[in-house]
Each structure stands twice: as C-alpha cells, then as structure tokens.
Design a protein around this motif. Structure first.
Motif, mmCIF file in Angstrom:
data_model
loop_
_atom_site.group_PDB
_atom_site.id
_atom_site.type_symbol
_atom_site.label_atom_id
_atom_site.label_comp_id
_atom_site.label_asym_id
_atom_site.label_seq_id
_atom_site.Cartn_x
_atom_site.Cartn_y
_atom_site.Cartn_z
ATOM 1 N N MET A 11 -8.882 10.046 -15.640
ATOM 2 C CA MET A 11 -9.936 8.937 -16.429
ATOM 3 C C MET A 11 -9.648 7.471 -15.917
ATOM 4 N N VAL A 12 -8.393 7.092 -15.240
ATOM 5 C CA VAL A 12 -8.013 5.982 -14.813
ATOM 6 C C VAL A 12 -7.719 5.967 -13.432
ATOM 7 N N ASP A 13 -8.273 5.201 -12.635
ATOM 8 C CA ASP A 13 -7.957 5.298 -11.221
ATOM 9 C C ASP A 13 -6.760 4.353 -11.038
ATOM 10 N N TRP A 14 -5.671 5.211 -10.952
ATOM 11 C CA TRP A 14 -4.261 4.504 -10.890
ATOM 12 C C TRP A 14 -4.088 3.716 -9.604
ATOM 13 N N ASP A 15 -4.521 4.383 -8.659
ATOM 14 C CA ASP A 15 -4.181 3.705 -7.206
ATOM 15 C C ASP A 15 -4.982 2.589 -7.153
ATOM 16 N N LEU A 16 -6.245 2.460 -8.018
ATOM 17 C CA LEU A 16 -6.822 0.985 -7.812
ATOM 18 C C LEU A 16 -6.148 0.013 -8.691
ATOM 19 N N ALA A 17 -5.573 0.542 -9.769
ATOM 20 C CA ALA A 17 -5.077 -0.391 -10.759
ATOM 21 C C ALA A 17 -3.700 -0.932 -10.018
ATOM 22 N N VAL A 18 -3.123 -0.400 -9.272
ATOM 23 C CA VAL A 18 -1.946 -0.824 -8.464
ATOM 24 C C VAL A 18 -2.184 -1.757 -7.400
ATOM 25 N N ARG A 19 -3.316 -1.393 -6.695
ATOM 26 C CA ARG A 19 -3.613 -2.444 -5.750
ATOM 27 C C ARG A 19 -4.202 -3.686 -6.366
ATOM 28 N N VAL A 20 -5.063 -3.641 -7.276
ATOM 29 C CA VAL A 20 -5.632 -4.898 -7.975
ATOM 30 C C VAL A 20 -4.135 -5.654 -8.607
ATOM 31 N N ALA A 21 -3.344 -4.753 -9.577
ATOM 32 C CA ALA A 21 -2.257 -5.650 -9.917
ATOM 33 C C ALA A 21 -1.322 -6.399 -8.901
ATOM 34 N N SER A 22 -0.863 -5.316 -7.881
ATOM 35 C CA SER A 22 -0.140 -6.085 -7.031
ATOM 36 C C SER A 22 -0.708 -7.366 -6.447
ATOM 37 N N ARG A 23 -2.049 -7.375 -5.856
ATOM 38 C CA ARG A 23 -2.832 -8.525 -5.541
ATOM 39 C C ARG A 23 -2.574 -9.635 -6.483
ATOM 40 N N LEU A 24 -3.059 -9.408 -7.833
ATOM 41 C CA LEU A 24 -2.997 -10.675 -8.880
ATOM 42 C C LEU A 24 -1.707 -11.099 -9.032
ATOM 43 N N ALA A 25 -0.724 -10.218 -9.052
ATOM 44 C CA ALA A 25 0.799 -10.646 -9.224
ATOM 45 C C ALA A 25 1.396 -11.536 -8.232
ATOM 46 N N GLY A 26 0.943 -11.312 -6.811
ATOM 47 C CA GLY A 26 1.468 -12.473 -5.833
ATOM 48 C C GLY A 26 2.856 -11.992 -5.535
ATOM 49 N N GLN A 27 3.538 -12.474 -4.854
ATOM 50 C CA GLN A 27 5.051 -12.304 -4.251
ATOM 51 C C GLN A 27 5.963 -13.021 -5.099
ATOM 52 N N GLY A 28 5.672 -14.086 -5.730
ATOM 53 C CA GLY A 28 6.547 -15.059 -6.615
ATOM 54 C C GLY A 28 7.341 -16.150 -5.669
ATOM 55 N N PRO A 29 8.341 -16.703 -6.021
ATOM 56 C CA PRO A 29 8.831 -17.916 -5.290
ATOM 57 C C PRO A 29 9.227 -17.623 -3.969
ATOM 58 N N VAL A 30 9.333 -18.695 -2.988
ATOM 59 C CA VAL A 30 9.702 -18.372 -1.733
ATOM 60 C C VAL A 30 11.205 -18.508 -1.473
ATOM 61 N N VAL A 31 11.744 -17.483 -1.057
ATOM 62 C CA VAL A 31 13.322 -17.528 -0.719
ATOM 63 C C VAL A 31 13.695 -16.913 0.574
#
Length: 350
Positions: A11-31
């Motif tokens: 009922m929830v496409d979890w694989d899609l949710a993970v892909r979308v969330a990871s793309r939206l979240a980004g990598q964070g600060p440069v270290v």
C-alpha cells in the motif's frame, strides 16, 4: 516497486519513498575524509561514554551494548526509518485489509502505493535534514541507536559550538532513550500495542470524513498538533493523548539528563543549550510552516512539558521515587498530568 512476500504491490511504495527522501535530504555539509572519520569516531565514543553517565544520574540500569550504535548519513537514516515505518504500519494495513471486503488491487493499488510513497518520501526527506539522533525501539531484537553525523556537524557549525562538547551533549540525550527502552523492557511492547490500538480504530469507509475534516482544518488553520491531530477521531485522539504523555515523558527525561549531567562533563553546556533552544523554533518562514503543518511544534512542546514534569517530580520526591514511573504502564503520566505533576504524585505515589 515494494512488494509483499506473495509478490503483490504494497500500500506504500517504500522503495520509492526511500529514493525520494534521499534525494530531497541531500548530503549535508561538506567535510573532508579526515573530518568525517573523526566525527564518526567521536560520536561512537560519546555514545559509549554516555551509558555510565546516564546510569549514574538516573539510577536506570541497562546492560551495555544491548542495542547497536549506528553512525549514519542522511540516506542511512531515511532507510532505517522507512524500515521502522513499514513495521509500524503493518497492523494498520492488516486492519484495513480485514475491514475492506474489496481491497484495492492491480493498477489502482499500484498507483495508490506510488502516491503514498511520494508523500512518505517527502516527509522523510524533510526530517532527514533535521534529526540529530534517534533510538529505534522496534529494530529486532533490542532496538538500535542512530546518530546522524552530517546533521550533527551542520548544527554544531551553525551554532559555532565546540564540536567535542556538542557531540557528547547529543549522545547523552540519545543514549538516555536507549537506556529507557533497554532498562524498562515493557516499554517497547506497550508502545507497539498503542499503535495496534490506533489501527483498530481505522475504517476504510471513513475517507470522506477525513477529507472533510482536512478541508475544514486547512480553511480554519492547522492547530498545534498538525495534520495528525486534525485527522484524528475522538477515539483516536484518546489514544494519541496517551502516546503524547508517554513520548513527552521520554523526551523530557532525556533533556533533563543531558542538562543534569552536562555541567560535569561538558564545559560549554550552558551556551549550547541557549543556542539550541533558540534554533528549535525554526530558522525560516518555510521551515516554521512545515514544522507547524507536520505537528513538529507539538513535538517541541513535548520536550518542554516533559522536562518540566520530570524536574518538578524529582524536586518534590527525588529521583528514586520518580523512577516509579518506569515500573508499569499504568504509572506513565497522562497528558493532563504533564502540566499537573502533583496529580501524578498523588495518583502513583499516594
């Protein structure tokens, strides 16, 4: 597309949710690689050091290393929470399937799962850039502690905080949650039973009512509880009030621990607390709007109300008597008792 064990779309496409969330979240600060390695090592050491500090301050005894400590990036946090949500909503999915004589299938289910996958992905993507750490009590067998390294580095830079002090401060809060769930073995099952109770109230025929309440709420303004509270029935709000009392206790207790232990091991703890409290209010218009929409303002109130409750009870009866709260679920404070600690003392301690 995510599938059930029998090969049907979920009922929830979890694989899609993970892909979308990871793309939206980004990598964070440069270290640099060295900075990243140092941060990971320091966070692991801070979590390990915090176990004894939390035990000595609270009197709660949890076996060491009963739940693993994972230092993760934003994508790792997204995956961990998608797995946890998948586990948590399984009773809800089962409940809807059992009540609905003609569950959606084929194209309609596939389309619906992608829509919900996008929605869940958007939520996780927003939160993935905010969360510093989290204890996941539902990961078998004893839960796991997640520390989100890029977010911790981002915030310590934003606050101009001493990195070593700030990292230990975060570890104290999150390690307290690990201790709460591992030293109090009934807590995990109790929380999951509340989720099951909430699932039992869901009716697949109530979609029209949900839409009506959402539309009216959007016209009149979202309340402190956000969309979750807006879409709740009276029966569901009763359960949510119990969960609120429990979560406020856990969050407030962790805040009291990190501030109580802090002065003895973290030289700059006062500066960190002042700056961090200011930051919790949101840093921009869009951020504040999303926090309100998602009910994160209520989450911040949990820290405040829970901490006030813990401090009031401990000041009145001492930490040993306060720890009666961990003996059984009936001793947890209600939402009303959070703002009336004397009522909890009277009910539980007599």
């Amino acid at each position: 597309m995510s599938q059930t064990p029998d090969g049907a779309p979920e009922m929830v496409d979890w694989d899609l949710a993970v892909r979308v969330a990871s793309r939206l979240a980004g990598q964070g600060p440069v270290v640099s690689p060295t900075e990243a390695a140092d941060a990971v090592a320091e966070l692991r050491a801070g979590a390990d050091r915090s176990t004894a500090l939390v035990r000595d301050f609270t009197g709660l005894v949890a076996a060491e290393h009963t739940a693993p400590v994972l230092v993760v990036d934003r994508a790792g946090w997204v995956q961990a929470n998608a797995d946890a949500f998948r586990h948590l909503v399984s009773p809800l999915v089962d409940q809807i399937s059992a009540k609905n004589k003609k569950p959606p299938s084929g194209v309609s289910l596939a389309v619906g799962s992608r829509v919900t996958g996008l929605e869940v992905g958007g939520l996780l993507g927003f939160l993935a850039g905010k969360v510093l750490g989290q204890f996941d009590p539902f990961h078998a067998p004893d839960g796991r502690l997640l520390l989100v390294a890029p977010n911790i580095v981002h915030v310590e830079r934003e606050l101009d905080a001493d990195p070593t002090d700030f990292r230990l401060w975060v570890c104290l809060h999150e390690e307290t949650h690990r201790v709460q769930f591992t030293a109090v073995p009934w807590m995990r099952d109790h929380l999951f039973s509340e989720v099951q109770a909430l699932s039992a109230t869901v009716s697949p025929s109530g979609v029209d009512e949900v839409v009506r309440r959402l539309t009216e709420g959007l016209k009149g303004g979202i309340g402190q509880g956000g969309i979750v509270e807006l879409l709740s029935t009276p029966e569901q709000r009763e359960i949510l009030d119990r969960v609120t009392g429990m979560m406020s206790l856990l969050e407030g207790h962790a805040d009291v621990v990190m501030d109580g232990v802090g002065p003895s091991v973290i030289p700059t703890v006062d500066d960190i607390r002042t700056s961090f409290t200011r930051r919790r209010k949101g840093v921009g218009t869009l951020d504040r709007m999303l926090r309100r929409l998602l009910g994160l303002d209520a989450k911040m109130a949990q820290y405040r109300d829970g901490a006030q409750f813990v401090r009031s009870v401990v000041d009145k009866v001492g930490m040993a008597e306060f720890n009666t709260v961990w003996e059984r679920a009936e001793h947890l404070p209600s939402k009303a008792e959070l703002s009336d600690p004397d009522a909890w003392v009277s009910r539980v301690l007599g």
